[in-house]
Design an enzyme around this catalytic site. Structure first.
Site, PDB file in Angstrom:
ATOM      1  N   ASP A  94       0.859  -1.181   0.000  1.00  0.00           N
ATOM      2  CA  ASP A  94       0.000   0.000   0.000  1.00  0.00           C
ATOM      3  C   ASP A  94       0.896   1.233   0.000  1.00  0.00           C
ATOM      4  O   ASP A  94       1.704   1.422   0.917  1.00  0.00           O
ATOM      5  CB  ASP A  94      -0.856  -0.039   1.283  1.00  0.00           C
ATOM      6  CG  ASP A  94      -2.181   0.660   1.130  1.00  0.00           C
ATOM      7  OD1 ASP A  94      -2.221   1.698   0.455  1.00  0.00           O
ATOM      8  OD2 ASP A  94      -3.168   0.182   1.715  1.00  0.00           O
ATOM      9  N   ASP A 189      -2.889   4.667  -2.491  1.00  0.00           N
ATOM     10  CA  ASP A 189      -3.855   5.341  -1.626  1.00  0.00           C
ATOM     11  C   ASP A 189      -4.277   6.696  -2.224  1.00  0.00           C
ATOM     12  O   ASP A 189      -3.426   7.473  -2.679  1.00  0.00           O
ATOM     13  CB  ASP A 189      -3.177   5.562  -0.261  1.00  0.00           C
ATOM     14  CG  ASP A 189      -4.143   6.044   0.801  1.00  0.00           C
ATOM     15  OD1 ASP A 189      -5.114   5.340   1.073  1.00  0.00           O
ATOM     16  OD2 ASP A 189      -3.912   7.151   1.350  1.00  0.00           O
ATOM     17  N   GLU A 230      -6.623   3.945  -5.614  1.00  0.00           N
ATOM     18  CA  GLU A 230      -7.817   4.150  -4.800  1.00  0.00           C
ATOM     19  C   GLU A 230      -8.469   5.475  -5.169  1.00  0.00           C
ATOM     20  O   GLU A 230      -7.858   6.532  -5.068  1.00  0.00           O
ATOM     21  CB  GLU A 230      -7.479   4.166  -3.311  1.00  0.00           C
ATOM     22  CG  GLU A 230      -8.742   4.172  -2.469  1.00  0.00           C
ATOM     23  CD  GLU A 230      -8.639   4.916  -1.152  1.00  0.00           C
ATOM     24  OE1 GLU A 230      -9.538   4.778  -0.326  1.00  0.00           O
ATOM     25  OE2 GLU A 230      -7.667   5.675  -0.957  1.00  0.00           O
ATOM     26  N   HIS A 300     -10.982  -1.787   4.652  1.00  0.00           N
ATOM     27  CA  HIS A 300     -10.773  -1.247   6.004  1.00  0.00           C
ATOM     28  C   HIS A 300     -11.419   0.133   6.145  1.00  0.00           C
ATOM     29  O   HIS A 300     -11.364   0.726   7.215  1.00  0.00           O
ATOM     30  CB  HIS A 300      -9.274  -1.142   6.268  1.00  0.00           C
ATOM     31  CG  HIS A 300      -8.602  -0.154   5.368  1.00  0.00           C
ATOM     32  ND1 HIS A 300      -8.476  -0.338   4.009  1.00  0.00           N
ATOM     33  CD2 HIS A 300      -8.068   1.067   5.614  1.00  0.00           C
ATOM     34  CE1 HIS A 300      -7.887   0.703   3.469  1.00  0.00           C
ATOM     35  NE2 HIS A 300      -7.627   1.576   4.420  1.00  0.00           N
TER      36      HIS A 300
HETATM   37  O1  ISL Z   1     -13.886   5.966   3.769  1.00  0.00           O
HETATM   38  C1  ISL Z   1     -13.692   7.066   3.293  1.00  0.00           C
HETATM   39  C2  ISL Z   1     -14.562   7.635   2.250  1.00  0.00           C
HETATM   40  O2  ISL Z   1     -15.872   7.726   2.692  1.00  0.00           O
HETATM   41  C3  ISL Z   1     -12.653   7.870   3.850  1.00  0.00           C
HETATM   42  O3  ISL Z   1     -12.743   7.648   5.198  1.00  0.00           O
HETATM   43  C4  ISL Z   1     -11.247   7.459   3.467  1.00  0.00           C
HETATM   44  O4  ISL Z   1     -10.388   8.165   4.247  1.00  0.00           O
HETATM   45  C5  ISL Z   1     -10.907   7.746   2.045  1.00  0.00           C
HETATM   46  O5  ISL Z   1     -11.602   6.813   1.342  1.00  0.00           O
HETATM   47  C6  ISL Z   1      -9.428   7.595   1.729  1.00  0.00           C
HETATM   48  O6  ISL Z   1      -8.913   6.401   2.193  1.00  0.00           O
HETATM   49  C7  ISL Z   1      -7.531   6.182   2.222  1.00  0.00           C
HETATM   50  O7  ISL Z   1      -6.780   7.298   2.641  1.00  0.00           O
HETATM   51  C8  ISL Z   1      -6.949   7.740   3.986  1.00  0.00           C
HETATM   52  C9  ISL Z   1      -6.921   6.593   4.996  1.00  0.00           C
HETATM   53  O8  ISL Z   1      -7.412   7.046   6.224  1.00  0.00           O
HETATM   54  C10 ISL Z   1      -7.714   5.403   4.541  1.00  0.00           C
HETATM   55  O9  ISL Z   1      -7.599   4.338   5.444  1.00  0.00           O
HETATM   56  C11 ISL Z   1      -7.220   5.043   3.176  1.00  0.00           C
HETATM   57  O10 ISL Z   1      -7.760   3.854   2.678  1.00  0.00           O
HETATM   58  C12 ISL Z   1      -5.845   8.695   4.245  1.00  0.00           C
HETATM   59  O11 ISL Z   1      -4.615   8.111   3.896  1.00  0.00           O
END
Ligand code: ISL
Length: 513
Positions: A94, A189, A230, A300
């Site tokens: 990741d 991410d 993502e 998650h």
């Molecule tokens: O779930 C989400 C959208 O509704 C957000 O909470 C989420 O933070 C977003 O999707 C981005 O996610 C990724 O980056 C974040 C991290 O907190 C998440 O766990 C990750 O998957 C910041 O790095």
């Protein structure tokens, strides 16, 4: 090239603790490699394990090339790569490239106005209207610098300045370090945010985004490794741009996850799943999209799908099987989140003290400010919080579900006494064995699965028709009519019989005659 792969996501903190410190670790993953392999997995995606103050559970990295001692050492990670490979599985890392932790040495130097590192982050004299995804302004004032820095997430996660070529070069070097170590896949991410132009209030899919992606690919993956970006709420056009022209192999869009939100955005204000909307979403991504779909059943970042779409008590096992039959028989790469394969559920906690997630804790305060009463707030959180999926894996019915001999960093869900891997695996009709069956079928009949499908809904029953087979899935707790007629061979069924009516949460797949 990367179609029809099965990717199993591990949230390392909650997977398996071998030291008794209450946190899962890399050795704990190694211990469970056979369990993962037996499912039919090709890639193991690990949420971040690098050095981090853990304000956002590792999505706040303070050193990109050192494994956090919480999880083990770089040698442990190397062993994991080797031992997974020996079982025919690849490791997917990741990459958090949009931001670092405020404890990263780059940010510390930036705060000292170091001429090189100041420009690694994004500064403004005054904040503008951009809001953090975790609530509140995305700008925080730094006394040292006398300016505001941008953080699209928590204030401890300052955004990197991708417009600076030196940042991009450092990132490529770091990725190549891990490629040299044998990492063969990457999950990127919130990658859709790297091309932002904050002064113009542009955050997602900014003007330079595709250019940066291409440069990233050329300097690192070179189309040889599986990369999944993502994104949230992506359009077909955006997806096409990211994935068709030497950028990413595929991307999450999470459009189906967003169907539970009242306005398609704000996750704390939810509505019931509308099956018609789900059919439209599947239709778009299965039939109109020409790239490889990243089929996500959970992550998650989301509550458990069976808890929000289906039923996680009386019909828990049927619901889990319905979910994997539906997603497992669609075209693309299949992403499974830890615990789904044994039918784990939401935690359903109504006490804020049980929660750990920074987003949830911020939302609790914001919802209070918005005037919601405690009961309503806790109902929202129990349904939506990310911690619902972050709870420890339920391995057996001993204390702490066999996850740790110490105090778990996040409580285990009470139902571990009957929802656990040991019990599920010893049941011939268990969820794990059913997942195995679907995955095996998927691998053997992908030519059937990759065909276009017709989606429709009637009275809470979703129907997916492909040239070779038809699936009907009852999303309700009532018996419902179906029109399978005089059916061909039954390929899948989460009940023992196919009756005139579908049973609650029944899924049936038949060969077309
Ligand atoms: O779930 C989400 C959208 O509704 C957000 O909470 C989420 O933070 C977003 O999707 C981005 O996610 C990724 O980056 C974040 C991290 O907190 C998440 O766990 C990750 O998957 C910041 O790095």
């Amino acid at each position: 090239m990367f179609e029809n792969k099965v990717i199993y996501q591990i949230y390392p903190k909650s997977f398996n603790d071998t030291t008794g410190n209450g946190y899962g670790d890399i050795n704990g993953i190694i211990e469970k490699l056979d369990y993962i392999q037996d499912l039919g997995v090709d890639y193991i995606w690990l949420s971040p394990c690098c050095m981090s103050p853990q304000k956002d559970n590792g999505y706040d990295i303070s050193d990109y090339v050192t494994i956090d001692p919480l999880f083990g050492t770089n040698e442990d990670y190397q062993r994991l790569i080797t031992q997974a490979k020996a079982r025919g599985m690849k490791i997917m890392m990741d990459l958090v490239l949009n931001h670092t932790s405020s404890e990263h040495e780059w940010f510390k130097k930036a705060l000292q106005k170091d001429p090189k590192y100041y420009d690694y982050y994004i500064w403004q004299d005054a904040p503008n209207a951009i809001e953090s995804f975790f609530g509140g302004s995305a700008w925080t004032y730094s006394k040292e610098v006398g300016k505001y820095y941008l953080h699209l997430f928590d204030s401890s996660q300052p955004d990197l300045n991708w417009a600076n070529p030196a940042v991009r070069k450092d990132i490529y070097d770091m990725i190549n370090y891990w490629i040299d170590k044998g990492v063969e896949g990457f999950r990127l991410d919130v990658i859709y945010l790297i091309g932002k132009e904050p002064d113009k209030l542009i955050t997602g899919h900014g003007p330079k985004f595709i250019e940066y992606l291409k440069e990233l690919n050329e300097n690192t993956f070179q189309d040889k490794l599986l990369t999944v970006g993502e994104c949230w709420g992506t359009s077909l056009e955006e997806q096409y741009k990211m994935c068709h022209d030497k950028g990413l192999s595929e991307a999450f869009h999470f459009n189906h996850f967003l169907l539970n939100t009242a306005d398609g955005k704000d996750k704390w204000h939810t509505k019931e799943l509308d099956l018609k909307e789900l059919c439209d979403c599947f239709d778009t991504w299965q039939n109109e999209y020409t790239g490889v779909e990243a089929l996500v059943t959970g992550s998650h970042d989301a509550p458990r799908m069976i808890s929000r779409w289906l039923n996680d008590t009386q019909y828990r096992m049927q619901s889990s099987k319905l979910l994997i039959t539906l997603f497992g028989l669609m075209a693309g790469d299949l992403y499974i989140y830890q615990g789904e394969e044994i039918g784990m559920t939401n935690a359903h906690w109504h006490d804020i003290n049980k929660y750990n997630d920074v987003e949830t804790l911020n939302a609790y305060e914001l919802l209070k400010e918005q005037g919601f009463d405690e009961k309503t707030i806790m109902e929202k959180i129990a349904f939506t919080s990310r911690d619902n999926a972050r709870v420890p894996m339920q391995w057996n019915d001993t204390s702490n579900a066999g996850f740790t001999t110490g105090n778990p960093w996040l409580d285990v869900v009470d139902n571990y006494t009957h929802v656990n891997a040991l019990r599920d695996l010893t049941n011939e009709l268990g969820v794990y064995k059913y997942y195995q069956k679907v995955i095996k079928f998927r691998k053997e009949h992908y030519d059937w699965i990759k065909q276009k499908a017709k989606f429709s809904e009637d009275n809470g029953v979703l129907k997916m028709e492909k040239p070779k087979f038809t699936l009907v899935a009852n999303f309700t707790d009532q018996k419902q009519a179906h029109d399978l007629g005089s059916t061909g061979d039954v390929l899948f069924n989460n009940y023992s019989k196919v009756e005139k009516q579908l049973m609650p949460y029944q899924v049936v797949v038949v060969c077309n005659k």
